[in-house]
Design a protein around this motif. Structure first.
Motif, PDB file in Angstrom:
ATOM      1  N   LYS A 142      -6.498  -9.532   3.746  1.00  0.00           N
ATOM      2  CA  LYS A 142      -6.871  -8.384   4.568  1.00  0.00           C
ATOM      3  C   LYS A 142      -8.237  -7.828   4.155  1.00  0.00           C
ATOM      4  CE  LYS A 142      -4.583  -4.047   6.059  1.00  0.00           C
ATOM      5  NZ  LYS A 142      -5.790  -3.232   6.150  1.00  0.00           N
ATOM      6  N   HIS A 148     -11.230  -1.934  -3.791  1.00  0.00           N
ATOM      7  CA  HIS A 148      -9.865  -1.495  -3.507  1.00  0.00           C
ATOM      8  C   HIS A 148      -8.862  -2.611  -3.805  1.00  0.00           C
ATOM      9  CE1 HIS A 148     -10.158   2.520  -1.984  1.00  0.00           C
ATOM     10  NE2 HIS A 148     -11.019   2.220  -1.034  1.00  0.00           N
ATOM     11  N   ASN A 152      -5.878  -2.254  -6.374  1.00  0.00           N
ATOM     12  CA  ASN A 152      -4.496  -2.483  -5.962  1.00  0.00           C
ATOM     13  C   ASN A 152      -3.810  -3.469  -6.888  1.00  0.00           C
ATOM     14  OD1 ASN A 152      -4.963  -0.801  -3.802  1.00  0.00           O
ATOM     15  ND2 ASN A 152      -5.275  -2.459  -2.314  1.00  0.00           N
ATOM     16  N   SER A 155      -3.260  -1.976 -10.348  1.00  0.00           N
ATOM     17  CA  SER A 155      -2.263  -0.910 -10.255  1.00  0.00           C
ATOM     18  C   SER A 155      -0.854  -1.491 -10.235  1.00  0.00           C
ATOM     19  CB  SER A 155      -2.471  -0.092  -8.979  1.00  0.00           C
ATOM     20  OG  SER A 155      -3.729   0.534  -8.986  1.00  0.00           O
ATOM     21  N   MET A 192       2.432  -9.570  -2.224  1.00  0.00           N
ATOM     22  CA  MET A 192       1.898  -8.346  -1.604  1.00  0.00           C
ATOM     23  C   MET A 192       0.393  -8.442  -1.376  1.00  0.00           C
ATOM     24  SD  MET A 192       3.368  -4.738  -2.859  1.00  0.00           S
ATOM     25  CE  MET A 192       2.451  -3.901  -1.586  1.00  0.00           C
TER      26      MET A 192
ATOM     27  N   LEU B 156       0.173   2.265  -6.696  1.00  0.00           N
ATOM     28  CA  LEU B 156      -1.047   2.292  -5.886  1.00  0.00           C
ATOM     29  C   LEU B 156      -1.648   3.682  -5.819  1.00  0.00           C
ATOM     30  CD1 LEU B 156       0.191  -0.027  -2.988  1.00  0.00           C
ATOM     31  CD2 LEU B 156      -1.574  -0.580  -4.676  1.00  0.00           C
ATOM     32  N   LEU B 181     -14.064   6.430  -2.640  1.00  0.00           N
ATOM     33  CA  LEU B 181     -13.014   5.416  -2.637  1.00  0.00           C
ATOM     34  C   LEU B 181     -11.626   6.048  -2.694  1.00  0.00           C
ATOM     35  CD1 LEU B 181     -14.611   2.780  -5.030  1.00  0.00           C
ATOM     36  CD2 LEU B 181     -13.971   2.369  -2.659  1.00  0.00           C
ATOM     37  N   MET B 182     -11.491   7.053  -3.519  1.00  0.00           N
ATOM     38  CA  MET B 182     -10.180   7.690  -3.668  1.00  0.00           C
ATOM     39  C   MET B 182      -9.719   8.349  -2.368  1.00  0.00           C
ATOM     40  SD  MET B 182      -8.970   6.903  -6.494  1.00  0.00           S
ATOM     41  CE  MET B 182      -9.941   5.402  -6.594  1.00  0.00           C
ATOM     42  N   GLN B 184     -10.360   7.336   0.529  1.00  0.00           N
ATOM     43  CA  GLN B 184      -9.931   6.302   1.471  1.00  0.00           C
ATOM     44  C   GLN B 184      -8.517   5.812   1.191  1.00  0.00           C
ATOM     45  OE1 GLN B 184     -12.869   3.343   0.692  1.00  0.00           O
ATOM     46  NE2 GLN B 184     -14.516   4.410   1.796  1.00  0.00           N
ATOM     47  N   ARG B 185      -8.047   6.041  -0.024  1.00  0.00           N
ATOM     48  CA  ARG B 185      -6.811   5.375  -0.434  1.00  0.00           C
ATOM     49  C   ARG B 185      -5.551   5.870   0.270  1.00  0.00           C
ATOM     50  NH1 ARG B 185      -7.005   1.547  -4.080  1.00  0.00           N
ATOM     51  NH2 ARG B 185      -4.803   1.669  -4.573  1.00  0.00           N
ATOM     52  N   LEU B 188      -5.283   3.663   3.178  1.00  0.00           N
ATOM     53  CA  LEU B 188      -5.193   2.271   2.723  1.00  0.00           C
ATOM     54  C   LEU B 188      -3.822   1.952   2.130  1.00  0.00           C
ATOM     55  CD1 LEU B 188      -7.976   0.340   1.004  1.00  0.00           C
ATOM     56  CD2 LEU B 188      -5.778   0.376  -0.138  1.00  0.00           C
ATOM     57  N   GLU B 191      -1.170   1.656   4.759  1.00  0.00           N
ATOM     58  CA  GLU B 191      -1.252   0.391   5.485  1.00  0.00           C
ATOM     59  C   GLU B 191      -0.726  -0.787   4.668  1.00  0.00           C
ATOM     60  OE1 GLU B 191      -5.274   0.023   6.803  1.00  0.00           O
ATOM     61  OE2 GLU B 191      -5.124   1.799   8.102  1.00  0.00           O
ATOM     62  N   MET B 192      -0.929  -0.717   3.356  1.00  0.00           N
ATOM     63  CA  MET B 192      -0.418  -1.804   2.509  1.00  0.00           C
ATOM     64  C   MET B 192       1.099  -1.795   2.435  1.00  0.00           C
ATOM     65  SD  MET B 192      -2.441  -2.627  -0.951  1.00  0.00           S
ATOM     66  CE  MET B 192      -1.422  -4.071  -1.218  1.00  0.00           C
ATOM     67  N   ILE B 193       1.627  -0.580   2.363  1.00  0.00           N
ATOM     68  CA  ILE B 193       3.054  -0.392   2.149  1.00  0.00           C
ATOM     69  C   ILE B 193       3.841  -0.547   3.450  1.00  0.00           C
ATOM     70  CG2 ILE B 193       4.692   1.476   1.696  1.00  0.00           C
ATOM     71  CD1 ILE B 193       3.736   0.389  -0.844  1.00  0.00           C
TER      72      ILE B 193
END
Lengths: 196, 196
Positions: A142, A148, A152, A155, A192, B156, B181-182, B184-185, B188, B191-193
């Motif tokens: 992605k 990031h 990720n 983390s 993931m 995350l 960046l933070m 944006q998380r 983000l 969307e990952m989860i």
DNA sequence: TTAATGTTTGACAATTTTGTTAAGCAAATG
DNA sequence: CATTTGCTTAACAAAATTGTCAAACATTAA
């Protein structure tokens, strides 16, 4: 070669690392370390001059260990996917053994406001970020800021081990179950991060 | 109402939290805290009896704050998706303000081997895990042990802020960029989860 | 064996951190 | 106004931690 055979200096350093990185006892005194190593506290000063210098040495070596994980995994001509697996495998193994290593580094760098090595970026991190970017351009993973992606990844690997006591409490997980869950994470994290 | 107006006892406690949770100075002495609060060190003892009791109080309140995030987000009749967004939003805001709160809790629980509240699970975590499970059964999110899902989520959110100094060093990110960046998380991570 | 070198120890000193006490002060209560 | 009450301070004491030193010990080389 047992821990004892490596000589007293190494024994003290290894014991300090065990207390800090494996047990997470960041407030350990030189006496605590000497006791755990089974040596007289004076030897800590004999070999390291001061508590601060021992800490600095331990900190520096831990930073090196972290740096090498990436260079080890990301050199050679394997595919990105294979390198990623190698990285996850190595980092998870180390983090299972020393869950609090990064916690130590974080608190030590917060203690004194030391800036840390910049040349790290070019030699280790930059190529890694470049490969991530390439993989995104290919559409294999992605698209996002590669930083990031890296955050990720680390983390997902580090935090559950760092926070095991909290997690166990909140989710009522036994020690035995927790080990089982952690073993599953290598594969789970890869899936993931790198969806099939 | 400013920090000062809340009375000296609260001021000391808030200052301690700021030093521990926001600055990550886990080795702060009572003198450090008193200085930062602009009060005489004796007042720390007057209000809290001992350093240990101040720490215990701060620890207990931090645990409560963590507990309430989940109950706050996961009560009501919203969809799982909405609750998840609420949780991410609340937790990220708190973690941006106090990145080292969990680090403090982890090191304090490692220091003395205190077991922590079990009833937490039933009241807050269990319903959350049940909703995750339901969502997986519906096929909305990838099937896995719900505890892994929860670990992933909190990893995350928490880790990049916890490890900001390390990350900045390794990836050569400036303070300004890091804040960006933070921010944006939140999106983000969702969307990952919760893949669309 | 003797000397030289490096290692280990206990006793002590210095420093840092925590905890206590009594006295001063200010607000408010009678 | 006097007194009580709670808050604040400085000075002091106690405890914990770090650091130093000289002497004892062991190992190796001359």
């Amino acid at each position: 070669m047992s821990v004892k055979d490596k000589g007293t200096e190494q024994l003290i350093k290894d014991t300090a690392k065990k207390i800090f990185f494996a047990e997470g006892k960041l407030h350990a005194t030189t006496q605590d370390i000497a006791d755990a190593a089974g040596v007289n506290r004076t030897l800590v000063h004999y070999y390291f001059r001061s508590r601060k210098l021992l800490f600095e040495q331990v900190t520096e070596e831990a930073m090196d260990e972290l740096r090498h994980i990436m260079s080890d995994a990301f050199t050679g001509k394997q595919t990105f996917q294979e390198k990623l697996k190698k990285l996850i495998n190595a980092f998870m193994d180390q983090t299972i053994a020393f869950p609090y290593r990064e916690l130590f580094l974080i608190t030590e760098t917060n203690r004194y406001d030391t800036e840390h090595a910049d040349e790290v970026h070019d030699t280790h991190t930059k190529p890694f970020l470049a490969e991530i970017k390439a993989e995104m351009d290919k559409g294999a993973i992605k698209a996002m800021d590669p930083r990031h992606f890296m955050m990720n990844l680390f983390s997902l690997m580090a935090y559950p081990l760092l926070s095991s006591k909290l997690s166990k409490g909140f989710m009522k997980i036994t020690d035995h179950e927790y080990v089982k869950l952690m073993k599953q994470r290598k594969q789970l994290i890869f899936e993931m991060i790198y969806p099939q």
